[in-house]
Design a protein around this motif. Structure first.
Motif, PDB file in Angstrom:
ATOM      1  N   VAL A 132      49.701  61.557   6.404  1.00 44.36           N
ATOM      2  CA  VAL A 132      49.389  61.374   4.991  1.00 44.36           C
ATOM      3  C   VAL A 132      48.682  60.034   4.794  1.00 44.36           C
ATOM      4  O   VAL A 132      47.673  59.936   4.103  1.00 44.36           O
ATOM      5  CB  VAL A 132      50.672  61.445   4.124  1.00 44.36           C
ATOM      6  N   ARG A 133      49.190  58.988   5.434  1.00 48.75           N
ATOM      7  CA  ARG A 133      48.586  57.656   5.312  1.00 48.75           C
ATOM      8  C   ARG A 133      47.168  57.646   5.897  1.00 48.75           C
ATOM      9  O   ARG A 133      46.258  57.056   5.326  1.00 48.75           O
ATOM     10  CB  ARG A 133      49.451  56.616   6.018  1.00 48.75           C
ATOM     11  N   VAL A 134      46.966  58.324   7.020  1.00 53.32           N
ATOM     12  CA  VAL A 134      45.630  58.402   7.628  1.00 53.32           C
ATOM     13  C   VAL A 134      44.664  59.083   6.666  1.00 53.32           C
ATOM     14  O   VAL A 134      43.554  58.602   6.445  1.00 53.32           O
ATOM     15  CB  VAL A 134      45.673  59.159   8.981  1.00 53.32           C
ATOM     16  N   TYR A 135      45.084  60.173   6.060  1.00 48.96           N
ATOM     17  CA  TYR A 135      44.210  60.895   5.129  1.00 48.96           C
ATOM     18  C   TYR A 135      43.926  60.059   3.875  1.00 48.96           C
ATOM     19  O   TYR A 135      42.798  60.028   3.395  1.00 48.96           O
ATOM     20  CB  TYR A 135      44.822  62.239   4.742  1.00 48.96           C
ATOM     21  N   GLN A 136      44.939  59.362   3.386  1.00 47.30           N
ATOM     22  CA  GLN A 136      44.746  58.519   2.204  1.00 47.30           C
ATOM     23  C   GLN A 136      43.744  57.400   2.472  1.00 47.30           C
ATOM     24  O   GLN A 136      42.955  57.051   1.614  1.00 47.30           O
ATOM     25  CB  GLN A 136      46.075  57.892   1.750  1.00 47.30           C
ATOM     26  N   SER A 137      43.801  56.804   3.655  1.00 42.17           N
ATOM     27  CA  SER A 137      42.926  55.673   3.929  1.00 42.17           C
ATOM     28  C   SER A 137      41.543  56.046   4.427  1.00 42.17           C
ATOM     29  O   SER A 137      40.599  55.306   4.203  1.00 42.17           O
ATOM     30  CB  SER A 137      43.552  54.692   4.911  1.00 42.17           C
ATOM     31  N   SER A 138      41.399  57.203   5.071  1.00 41.04           N
ATOM     32  CA  SER A 138      40.093  57.536   5.642  1.00 41.04           C
ATOM     33  C   SER A 138      39.452  58.790   5.057  1.00 41.04           C
ATOM     34  O   SER A 138      38.255  58.993   5.209  1.00 41.04           O
ATOM     35  CB  SER A 138      40.226  57.723   7.156  1.00 41.04           C
ATOM     36  N   GLY A 139      40.281  59.656   4.462  1.00 43.38           N
ATOM     37  CA  GLY A 139      39.750  60.919   3.943  1.00 43.38           C
ATOM     38  C   GLY A 139      39.564  61.961   5.033  1.00 43.38           C
ATOM     39  O   GLY A 139      39.013  63.028   4.805  1.00 43.38           O
ATOM     40  N   VAL A 140      40.036  61.650   6.231  1.00 46.39           N
ATOM     41  CA  VAL A 140      39.922  62.544   7.385  1.00 46.39           C
ATOM     42  C   VAL A 140      41.330  62.870   7.881  1.00 46.39           C
ATOM     43  O   VAL A 140      42.193  61.992   7.927  1.00 46.39           O
ATOM     44  CB  VAL A 140      39.117  61.864   8.527  1.00 46.39           C
ATOM     45  N   HIS A 141      41.557  64.118   8.267  1.00 43.40           N
ATOM     46  CA  HIS A 141      42.848  64.496   8.835  1.00 43.40           C
ATOM     47  C   HIS A 141      43.030  63.827  10.198  1.00 43.40           C
ATOM     48  O   HIS A 141      42.055  63.524  10.886  1.00 43.40           O
ATOM     49  CB  HIS A 141      42.960  66.015   8.981  1.00 43.40           C
ATOM     50  N   CYS A 142      44.266  63.591  10.570  1.00 45.02           N
ATOM     51  CA  CYS A 142      44.582  62.910  11.830  1.00 45.02           C
ATOM     52  C   CYS A 142      43.929  63.610  13.019  1.00 45.02           C
ATOM     53  O   CYS A 142      44.061  64.817  13.195  1.00 45.02           O
ATOM     54  CB  CYS A 142      46.092  62.865  12.011  1.00 45.02           C
ATOM     55  N   LEU A 143      43.258  62.843  13.849  1.00 45.99           N
ATOM     56  CA  LEU A 143      42.586  63.389  15.028  1.00 45.99           C
ATOM     57  C   LEU A 143      43.402  63.188  16.305  1.00 45.99           C
ATOM     58  O   LEU A 143      42.992  63.611  17.382  1.00 45.99           O
ATOM     59  CB  LEU A 143      41.213  62.728  15.193  1.00 45.99           C
ATOM     60  N   ARG A 144      44.556  62.540  16.192  1.00 49.46           N
ATOM     61  CA  ARG A 144      45.400  62.257  17.360  1.00 49.46           C
ATOM     62  C   ARG A 144      46.594  63.193  17.483  1.00 49.46           C
ATOM     63  O   ARG A 144      47.432  63.008  18.348  1.00 49.46           O
ATOM     64  CB  ARG A 144      45.914  60.819  17.283  1.00 49.46           C
ATOM     65  N   PHE A 145      46.689  64.195  16.635  1.00 48.89           N
ATOM     66  CA  PHE A 145      47.824  65.110  16.646  1.00 48.89           C
ATOM     67  C   PHE A 145      47.876  65.904  17.953  1.00 48.89           C
ATOM     68  O   PHE A 145      46.903  66.511  18.373  1.00 48.89           O
ATOM     69  CB  PHE A 145      47.737  66.086  15.469  1.00 48.89           C
ATOM     70  N   VAL A 146      49.047  65.857  18.608  1.00 48.94           N
ATOM     71  CA  VAL A 146      49.316  66.660  19.816  1.00 48.94           C
ATOM     72  C   VAL A 146      50.667  67.304  19.592  1.00 48.94           C
ATOM     73  O   VAL A 146      51.682  66.611  19.477  1.00 48.94           O
ATOM     74  CB  VAL A 146      49.358  65.770  21.088  1.00 48.94           C
ATOM     75  N   GLU A 147      50.679  68.616  19.526  1.00 51.83           N
ATOM     76  CA  GLU A 147      51.934  69.326  19.222  1.00 51.83           C
ATOM     77  C   GLU A 147      52.935  69.198  20.357  1.00 51.83           C
ATOM     78  O   GLU A 147      52.583  69.301  21.531  1.00 51.83           O
ATOM     79  CB  GLU A 147      51.645  70.812  18.945  1.00 51.83           C
ATOM     80  N   LYS A 148      54.192  68.980  19.965  1.00 51.62           N
ATOM     81  CA  LYS A 148      55.279  68.920  20.937  1.00 51.62           C
ATOM     82  C   LYS A 148      55.477  70.292  21.553  1.00 51.62           C
ATOM     83  O   LYS A 148      55.304  71.311  20.886  1.00 51.62           O
ATOM     84  CB  LYS A 148      56.599  68.520  20.264  1.00 51.62           C
ATOM     85  N   LYS A 149      55.855  70.332  22.791  1.00 51.86           N
ATOM     86  CA  LYS A 149      56.161  71.586  23.461  1.00 51.86           C
ATOM     87  C   LYS A 149      57.683  71.743  23.450  1.00 51.86           C
ATOM     88  O   LYS A 149      58.413  70.893  23.934  1.00 51.86           O
ATOM     89  CB  LYS A 149      55.637  71.571  24.879  1.00 51.86           C
ATOM     90  N   PHE A 150      58.150  72.830  22.856  1.00 51.20           N
ATOM     91  CA  PHE A 150      59.572  73.089  22.771  1.00 51.20           C
ATOM     92  C   PHE A 150      59.948  74.143  23.828  1.00 51.20           C
ATOM     93  O   PHE A 150      59.246  75.131  24.001  1.00 51.20           O
ATOM     94  CB  PHE A 150      59.944  73.623  21.389  1.00 51.20           C
ATOM     95  N   ASN A 151      61.062  73.908  24.496  1.00 50.62           N
ATOM     96  CA  ASN A 151      61.569  74.864  25.469  1.00 50.62           C
ATOM     97  C   ASN A 151      62.287  75.978  24.738  1.00 50.62           C
ATOM     98  O   ASN A 151      63.213  75.737  23.978  1.00 50.62           O
ATOM     99  CB  ASN A 151      62.546  74.197  26.441  1.00 50.62           C
ATOM    100  N   LYS A 152      61.863  77.197  24.970  1.00 51.34           N
ATOM    101  CA  LYS A 152      62.524  78.347  24.372  1.00 51.34           C
ATOM    102  C   LYS A 152      63.349  79.021  25.465  1.00 51.34           C
ATOM    103  O   LYS A 152      62.807  79.650  26.354  1.00 51.34           O
ATOM    104  CB  LYS A 152      61.507  79.318  23.779  1.00 51.34           C
ATOM    105  N   GLU A 153      64.655  78.836  25.382  1.00 55.11           N
ATOM    106  CA  GLU A 153      65.524  79.398  26.411  1.00 55.11           C
ATOM    107  C   GLU A 153      66.162  80.656  25.954  1.00 55.11           C
ATOM    108  O   GLU A 153      66.367  80.961  24.873  1.00 55.11           O
ATOM    109  CB  GLU A 153      66.591  78.373  26.784  1.00 55.11           C
TER     110      GLU A 153
END
Length: 58
Positions: free
Chosen positions: A37-58
């Motif tokens: 939210v802070r990145v979008y507020q300050s730059s007007g661009v969505h975060c480009l560093r997002f890397v989704e966590k990998k969850f173990n599905k057991e």
């Protein structure tokens, strides 16, 4: 584009500071709102560093 959920990102962390409880390791800052939210507020661009966590599905 949908809003990015920092809680699902590998770079997101909780700082436990009252004034800046959320942090982003990739961008190197702490904030009082979700980092994406802070990145979008300050730059007007969505975060480009997002890397989704990998969850173990057991």
């Amino acid at each position: 584009m949908e809003r990015i959920n920092c809680r699902k990102c590998v770079h997101f962390y909780i700082t436990w500071e009252k004034t800046h409880p959320y942090g982003c390791r990739a961008m190197g800052f702490k904030t009082d709102v979700l980092p994406s939210v802070r990145v979008y507020q300050s730059s007007g661009v969505h975060c480009l560093r997002f890397v989704e966590k990998k969850f173990n599905k057991e």
